[in-house]
Design an enzyme around this catalytic site. Structure first.
Site, PDB file in Angstrom:
ATOM      1  N   ARG A  16      -0.873   6.174 -20.364  1.00 40.51           N
ATOM      2  CA  ARG A  16      -0.044   7.162 -21.061  1.00 40.51           C
ATOM      3  C   ARG A  16       1.134   6.532 -21.792  1.00 40.51           C
ATOM      4  O   ARG A  16       1.741   7.163 -22.661  1.00 40.51           O
ATOM      5  CB  ARG A  16       0.436   8.250 -20.092  1.00 40.51           C
ATOM      6  CG  ARG A  16       1.373   7.751 -19.029  1.00 40.51           C
ATOM      7  CD  ARG A  16       1.679   8.811 -17.981  1.00 40.51           C
ATOM      8  NE  ARG A  16       2.537   9.881 -18.476  1.00 40.51           N
ATOM      9  CZ  ARG A  16       3.855   9.769 -18.652  1.00 40.51           C
ATOM     10  NH1 ARG A  16       4.468   8.632 -18.389  1.00 40.51           N
ATOM     11  NH2 ARG A  16       4.562  10.783 -19.092  1.00 40.51           N
ATOM     12  N   ASP A  22      10.800  10.977 -19.159  1.00 41.70           N
ATOM     13  CA  ASP A  22      10.164  10.999 -17.847  1.00 41.70           C
ATOM     14  C   ASP A  22      11.158  10.775 -16.723  1.00 41.70           C
ATOM     15  O   ASP A  22      12.151  10.098 -16.906  1.00 41.70           O
ATOM     16  CB  ASP A  22       9.144   9.853 -17.737  1.00 41.70           C
ATOM     17  CG  ASP A  22       7.851  10.176 -18.438  1.00 41.70           C
ATOM     18  OD1 ASP A  22       7.590  11.368 -18.646  1.00 41.70           O
ATOM     19  OD2 ASP A  22       7.123   9.226 -18.764  1.00 41.70           O
ATOM     20  N   PRO A  74      -2.752  -1.933   0.305  1.00 37.15           N
ATOM     21  CA  PRO A  74      -1.470  -1.577   0.938  1.00 37.15           C
ATOM     22  C   PRO A  74      -0.618  -2.805   1.275  1.00 37.15           C
ATOM     23  O   PRO A  74       0.561  -2.661   1.575  1.00 37.15           O
ATOM     24  CB  PRO A  74      -1.881  -0.836   2.216  1.00 37.15           C
ATOM     25  CG  PRO A  74      -3.322  -0.487   2.049  1.00 37.15           C
ATOM     26  CD  PRO A  74      -3.903  -1.508   1.125  1.00 37.15           C
ATOM     27  N   GLU A  99     -13.399  -3.151   4.719  1.00 40.30           N
ATOM     28  CA  GLU A  99     -12.141  -3.645   5.298  1.00 40.30           C
ATOM     29  C   GLU A  99     -11.359  -4.496   4.313  1.00 40.30           C
ATOM     30  O   GLU A  99     -10.309  -5.043   4.659  1.00 40.30           O
ATOM     31  CB  GLU A  99     -12.422  -4.446   6.575  1.00 40.30           C
ATOM     32  CG  GLU A  99     -13.086  -3.630   7.685  1.00 40.30           C
ATOM     33  CD  GLU A  99     -12.419  -2.284   7.904  1.00 40.30           C
ATOM     34  OE1 GLU A  99     -11.207  -2.267   8.190  1.00 40.30           O
ATOM     35  OE2 GLU A  99     -13.116  -1.265   7.768  1.00 40.30           O
TER      36      GLU A  99
HETATM   37  N1  4GX Z   1      -2.530   1.100  -2.537  1.00 41.23           N
HETATM   38  N2  4GX Z   1      -6.628   0.805  -0.296  1.00 41.23           N
HETATM   39  C1  4GX Z   1      -7.776  -1.348  -0.679  1.00 41.23           C
HETATM   40  C2  4GX Z   1      -9.426  -2.185   0.899  1.00 41.23           C
HETATM   41  C3  4GX Z   1      -8.615  -3.055   1.798  1.00 41.23           C
HETATM   42  C4  4GX Z   1      -8.683  -2.889   3.172  1.00 41.23           C
HETATM   43  C5  4GX Z   1      -7.926  -3.706   3.978  1.00 41.23           C
HETATM   44  C6  4GX Z   1      -7.125  -4.792   2.052  1.00 41.23           C
HETATM   45  C7  4GX Z   1      -7.183  -4.664   3.406  1.00 41.23           C
HETATM   46  C8  4GX Z   1      -4.406   1.111  -1.405  1.00 41.23           C
HETATM   47  C9  4GX Z   1      -3.068   1.556  -1.430  1.00 41.23           C
HETATM   48  C10 4GX Z   1      -5.367   1.383  -0.334  1.00 41.23           C
HETATM   49  C11 4GX Z   1      -7.509   1.071   0.842  1.00 41.23           C
HETATM   50  C12 4GX Z   1      -7.205  -0.076  -1.295  1.00 41.23           C
HETATM   51  C13 4GX Z   1      -8.067  -0.206   1.417  1.00 41.23           C
HETATM   52  N3  4GX Z   1      -7.834  -4.005   1.254  1.00 41.23           N
HETATM   53  N4  4GX Z   1      -4.589   0.390  -2.494  1.00 41.23           N
HETATM   54  N5  4GX Z   1      -8.706  -1.009   0.381  1.00 41.23           N
HETATM   55  N6  4GX Z   1      -2.443   2.286  -0.525  1.00 41.23           N
HETATM   56  O1  4GX Z   1      -5.046   2.126   0.570  1.00 41.23           O
HETATM   57  O2  4GX Z   1      -3.464   0.361  -3.209  1.00 41.23           O
END
Ligand code: 4GX
Length: 258
Positions: free
Chosen positions: A154, A169, A89, A116
Site C-alpha cells: 500500500r 496513517d 516469532p 516446527e
Molecule cells: N510472526 N509463525 C513461522 C514456523 C516456525 C516455527 C518455529 C520458527 C520456529 C510468526 C509470527 C509465526 C508460526 C511463522 C511459526 N518458525 N511469523 N512458523 N508471529 O507465528 O511471523
C-alpha cells in the site's frame, strides 16, 4: 517493487495479494507478487519438503535442499538482490518504520515456514533478516507474509488513490489516528463534533492533532515517550489532559449523586 514468496501454499499467498489496495497495485504494475512452492523443487517421488527433527521430539522441520533450490530459482528470476526475510516469532517485531524501509527496496523475498520451522543452517546461510509480526504463534508464515505484503504494497507510489492517506496513517507521525465521522451529522449513537462541520481547516487540523495526541497518551503511552513533541503539540496534549481530568471528575461526581 517485486515480492517473491516461498510457501507450501502459493495459491493462498496469491489470493491474499489479489485483493483490495494491494491487488490494485499489482494491476497498476506498481507491485509484482510471485509465489514459489518448494515442492516444485524436490527431486524425490514423494516431493518431500520436511523431515523429523534431530534430537527427537514431535514435529517436522523444513529441509535445506528444497528451500535452497527454490531460493536459487527466486534469485535467478530477477537481477536485484533478493533480500530474503524469514517470518518467525524469533525475529524483531515489524514496525511501520521497518515497513517504510522495506517499501523502498526494489525487491524482497518472504520465506514462510510451516511445521516446527526451517533447518537452522538454511536460515544462517540464505536469510538476510528475520521478522515477527507479533508475540503469538501462527500455524505458518503465510499470514505473516500477507501482513508484510499488505503493509509494504500500500506504500508503493500510486497504490493509494489519495496520496495524503499514507501520510495521515497511524504511526506515520508516531501517533495513533484521530476519530473519523461520516454522515449523518445527528444519529441515535451521537453527534459529529461541531469543529469538523465548521469549515475552519486550521481548527480542524488542531482538533485532529489534539485527539491523536490524547489517544496516544491514553492508549499507547509507550509510543508517546518515544516522540519529541513540539511546543504546539505539548500545549494541545496539556489541553486534552485537562479536559480528560475534568470529565473524569464529573463522571465521579455523577456516580456519587446516584
Ligand atoms: N510472526 N509463525 C513461522 C514456523 C516456525 C516455527 C518455529 C520458527 C520456529 C510468526 C509470527 C509465526 C508460526 C511463522 C511459526 N518458525 N511469523 N512458523 N508471529 O507465528 O511471523
Amino acid at each position: 517493487m517485486r515480492i517473491d514468496v516461498v510457501s507450501l501454499f502459493p495459491d493462498f499467498v496469491r489470493q491474499c495479494a489479489a485483493v483490495g489496495v494491494v491487488g490494485r497495485a499489482q494491476q497498476r504494475q506498481l507491485l509484482q507478487v510471485e509465489a514459489w512452492n518448494p515442492r516444485d523443487y524436490t527431486s524425490d517421488r514423494h516431493r518431500t519438503v520436511d523431515a523429523s527433527s534431530y534430537g527427537g521430539g514431535p514435529g517436522m522441520v523444513m529441509m535445506i535442499e528444497p528451500l535452497r533450490a527454490t531460493l536459487t530459482a527466486v534469485r535467478n528470476a530477477a537481477p536485484e538482490p533478493a533480500h530474503v526475510i524469514y517470518l518467525s516469532p524469533q525475529g524483531p517485531r515489524l514496525t511501520q518504520g521497518r515497513v517504510e524501509a522495506l517499501a523502498k527496496m526494489p525487491r524482497i523475498t518472504l520465506l514462510c515456514g510451516r511445521y516446527e520451522g526451517v533447518d537452522e543452517r538454511l536460515l544462517a546461510h540464505e536469510v538476510d533478516e528475520e521478522l515477527s509480526i507479533g508475540d503469538y504463534v501462527l500455524s505458518g508464515g503465510e499470514l505473516a507474509a500477507a501482513v508484510v505484503i499488505d503493509a509494504v504494497g500500500r506504500l508503493q507510489e500510486g497504490a493509494l488513490n489519495d496520496a495524503l492517506s499514507a501520510e495521515q496513517d497511524s504511526f506515520a507521525n508516531g501517533l495513533l489516528d484521530c476519530p473519523h465521522y461520516a454522515k449523518p451529522v445527528q444519529d441515535a449513537l451521537g453527534t459529529v463534533p461541531e469543529v469538523l462541520l465548521s469549515g475552519d481547516h486550521a481548527a480542524i487540523a488542531r482538533w485532529r492533532l489534539k485527539q491523536s495526541l490524547g489517544r496516544t497518551w491514553l492508549r499507547r503511552p509507550d509510543l508517546l515517550s518515544r516522540c519529541v513533541l513540539d511546543k504546539t503539540s505539548r500545549a494541545l496534549l496539556d489541553e486534552f489532559r485537562r479536559e480528560h481530568a475534568s470529565q473524569a471528575l464529573s463522571r465521579q461526581n455523577e456516580a456519587v449523586d446516584d
